[in-house]
Design a protein around this motif. Structure first.
Motif, short mmCIF file in Angstrom:
data_model
loop_
_atom_site.label_atom_id
_atom_site.label_comp_id
_atom_site.label_asym_id
_atom_site.label_seq_id
_atom_site.Cartn_x
_atom_site.Cartn_y
_atom_site.Cartn_z
N THR A 63 0.96 -1.20 0.06
CA THR A 63 0.00 -0.21 -0.03
C THR A 63 0.77 1.50 -0.04
OG1 THR A 63 -1.83 -1.24 1.04
CG2 THR A 63 -1.69 1.18 1.38
N GLU A 64 1.96 1.16 0.73
CA GLU A 64 2.88 2.58 0.93
C GLU A 64 3.25 2.83 -0.54
OE1 GLU A 64 6.90 2.03 2.07
OE2 GLU A 64 6.78 3.82 3.50
N SER A 65 3.91 1.80 -1.11
CA SER A 65 4.36 2.41 -2.54
C SER A 65 3.30 2.93 -3.51
CB SER A 65 5.20 1.25 -3.16
OG SER A 65 4.35 0.20 -3.55
N HIS A 66 2.12 2.31 -3.33
CA HIS A 66 1.20 2.77 -4.40
C HIS A 66 0.74 4.26 -3.85
CE1 HIS A 66 -0.09 -0.97 -6.58
NE2 HIS A 66 1.30 -1.09 -6.26
N VAL A 67 0.43 4.45 -2.81
CA VAL A 67 -0.06 5.92 -2.36
C VAL A 67 1.02 6.90 -2.42
CG1 VAL A 67 -1.04 6.86 -0.22
CG2 VAL A 67 -1.81 4.72 -0.74
N ALA A 68 2.29 6.37 -2.04
CA ALA A 68 3.47 7.35 -2.32
C ALA A 68 3.73 7.81 -3.72
CB ALA A 68 4.74 6.62 -1.66
N ARG A 69 2.98 7.20 -4.77
CA ARG A 69 3.21 7.56 -6.01
C ARG A 69 2.12 8.56 -6.42
NH1 ARG A 69 6.38 3.49 -5.51
NH2 ARG A 69 8.17 3.03 -7.01
N GLY A 70 1.14 8.88 -5.47
CA GLY A 70 0.19 9.92 -5.74
C GLY A 70 -1.37 9.11 -5.86
N LEU A 71 -1.44 7.94 -5.70
CA LEU A 71 -2.70 7.17 -5.71
C LEU A 71 -3.65 7.77 -4.57
CD1 LEU A 71 -1.99 3.74 -7.68
CD2 LEU A 71 -2.95 6.01 -8.58
N ALA A 72 -4.47 8.75 -4.74
CA ALA A 72 -5.44 9.23 -3.58
C ALA A 72 -6.33 10.23 -3.99
CB ALA A 72 -4.78 9.75 -2.52
N GLY A 73 -7.44 10.13 -3.88
CA GLY A 73 -8.45 11.17 -4.26
C GLY A 73 -9.60 11.40 -3.07
N MET A 74 -10.29 12.42 -3.27
CA MET A 74 -11.36 12.58 -2.34
C MET A 74 -12.73 12.13 -3.07
SD MET A 74 -11.26 16.27 -0.53
CE MET A 74 -9.74 16.40 0.57
N PHE A 75 -13.49 11.70 -1.94
CA PHE A 75 -14.93 11.38 -2.22
C PHE A 75 -15.86 12.14 -1.28
CE2 PHE A 75 -16.96 7.26 -3.61
CZ PHE A 75 -18.44 7.54 -3.80
#
Ligand SMILES: [Cu+2]
Length: 401
Positions: A63-75
């Motif tokens: 999870t860390e490596s995916h989120v660290a590359r910017g995969l995040a959004g608001m809902f």
């Protein structure tokens, strides 16, 4: 609603709806892997109050490596109660998402957090909504900022550059009863806060993060090793010379039910130490806790270590009944799904498991410092009908095309 998630990465991933109340098989946890080029289409009814939620990958161990590359959004969830309040609500104008991630850039320009403390990896600069050095041109007297800490390890202590108090109106799961003025708003990874700020014509004002060991609940040397004494400019507000008038914010924002710890069906303890919860590391095939649907529970979460941790529960929004035996301060008295678990601190949470019994699909609880989560600081709970037991034993459903 239905969401179509197409994985455009070269590796499998998942998408978890953080803070959302929904069936476990739609939750996007580590069991709901989406293969490259595949589309996963979860469907559920939105059944919760207005709140600032978010989504991010949640695959086991990475999870860390995916989120660290910017995969995040608001809902963002809206409802009639919140819509009736005279709050700023024009998206991107006076109601603005502020998704904060720290990062570092390698020589090739690749995002990669630099040093790794025991909180996880810490970047030396911030991105807001994916942008460096951001500013916001403000045309209204009052602006509502929806702050999300989408960082993997770093916590923030949000302040204003001129020292004015931070006006907090909402936490993870929705509005507070009334706004609270604070010296700083602290968010550990995964937490959200909605704040209001009133500007004057022509004003320049900077949202900053000024973390201190004291705010982090840590002794100075440990705090310094974990980025808990770093400060950053986050977002500059540039007010126009003429501003549109904004309404006064009412004294009462919401009615919150009292935290009723009187009729709990079960009390469970969760001890955070090392990279373990209750002395265990996560195992995909093991259900750690089984909850009976339509009950209220008391979860006692204690960080017994000197390390910073946090605690996030999927499925439900909860209330904090006490912190080290005392009632929570007003800014922690509303709906939460993630807490900063300061070293050597005990939290008593009250959670209501209203519906969505499913013995085959678990929800997660875990530390939201994502390196810790990846190391196995996570467990699984199933919500079942009375008298039933969880039946999930193994593995992962791969959504393939
Ligand atoms: Cu942790």
């Amino acid at each position: 609603m239905r969401v179509d998630v197409t994985n455009a990465l070269e590796v499998p991933t998942t998408v978890h709806w953080h803070g959302m109340h929904l069936p476990a098989e739609m939750d996007g946890g580590p069991h709901q892997m989406v293969d490259p080029d595949a589309t996963w289409s979860p469907e559920w009814d939105i059944d919760q109050q207005a709140a600032t939620l978010w989504y991010h990958p949640h695959l086991h161990g990475e999870t860390e490596s995916h989120v660290a590359r910017g995969l995040a959004g608001m809902f963002l969830i809206q409802d009639d109660v919140e819509q009736a309040l005279p709050l700023p609500r024009e998206y991107g104008v006076d109601d603005v998402p502020v998704i904060v991630q720290d990062t570092g850039f390698s020589d090739g320009g690749v995002r990669d957090g630099s040093q790794r403390g025991f909180a996880g990896r810490l970047g030396d600069e911030l991105l807001v909504n994916g942008m460096r050095g951001p500013y916001l041109e403000v045309s209204d007297e009052v602006v509502r900022l929806r702050l999300l800490n989408a960082s993997t390890a770093r916590s923030y202590a949000f302040t204003w550059s001129d020292g004015r108090p931070v006006e907090l109106i909402a936490t993870d799961g929705g509005m507070l009863e009334a706004s609270v003025e604070l010296d700083l708003v602290m968010l550990s990874p995964g937490e959200r806060a909605e704040v209001l700020v009133r500007v004057t014509p022509g004003e320049r004002l900077v949202l900053r993060s000024e973390m201190t060991a004291e705010a982090a609940g840590m002794i100075g040397s440990i705090a310094a090793m974990n980025g808990r004494t770093d400060s950053f400019d986050v977002l500059e507000l540039r007010a126009a010379d003429e501003l549109d008038a904004s309404a006064e914010v009412p004294d009462q924002l919401a009615e919150l039910p009292p935290v009723d710890a009187g009729e709990v069906a079960a009390t469970r303890r969760f001890t955070l130490d090392g990279f373990e919860v209750n002395g265990h590391q996560m195992e995909m095939g093991r259900i750690d806790e089984t909850v009976t649907v339509d009950t209220t529970e008391r979860w006692v979460v204690e960080n017994t270590s000197q390390m910073p941790h946090s605690f996030h529960v999927h499925d439900v929004q909860f209330r904090i009944a006490s912190i080290d035996g005392s009632p929570p301060p007003p800014h922690l008295a509303g709906w939460k799904d993630t807490i900063f678990a300061a070293p050597e601190t005990e939290f008593e949470l009250i959670l209501r498991f209203e519906d969505y019994a499913d013995p085959d699909s678990p929800y997660m609880y875990h530390c939201h410092l994502l390196w810790h989560e990846d190391q196995g600081m996570m467990g699984q709970f199933a919500v079942v009908e009375p008298g039933s037991s969880a039946t999930m034993t193994e593995g992962t459903t791969h959504h393939e095309h």
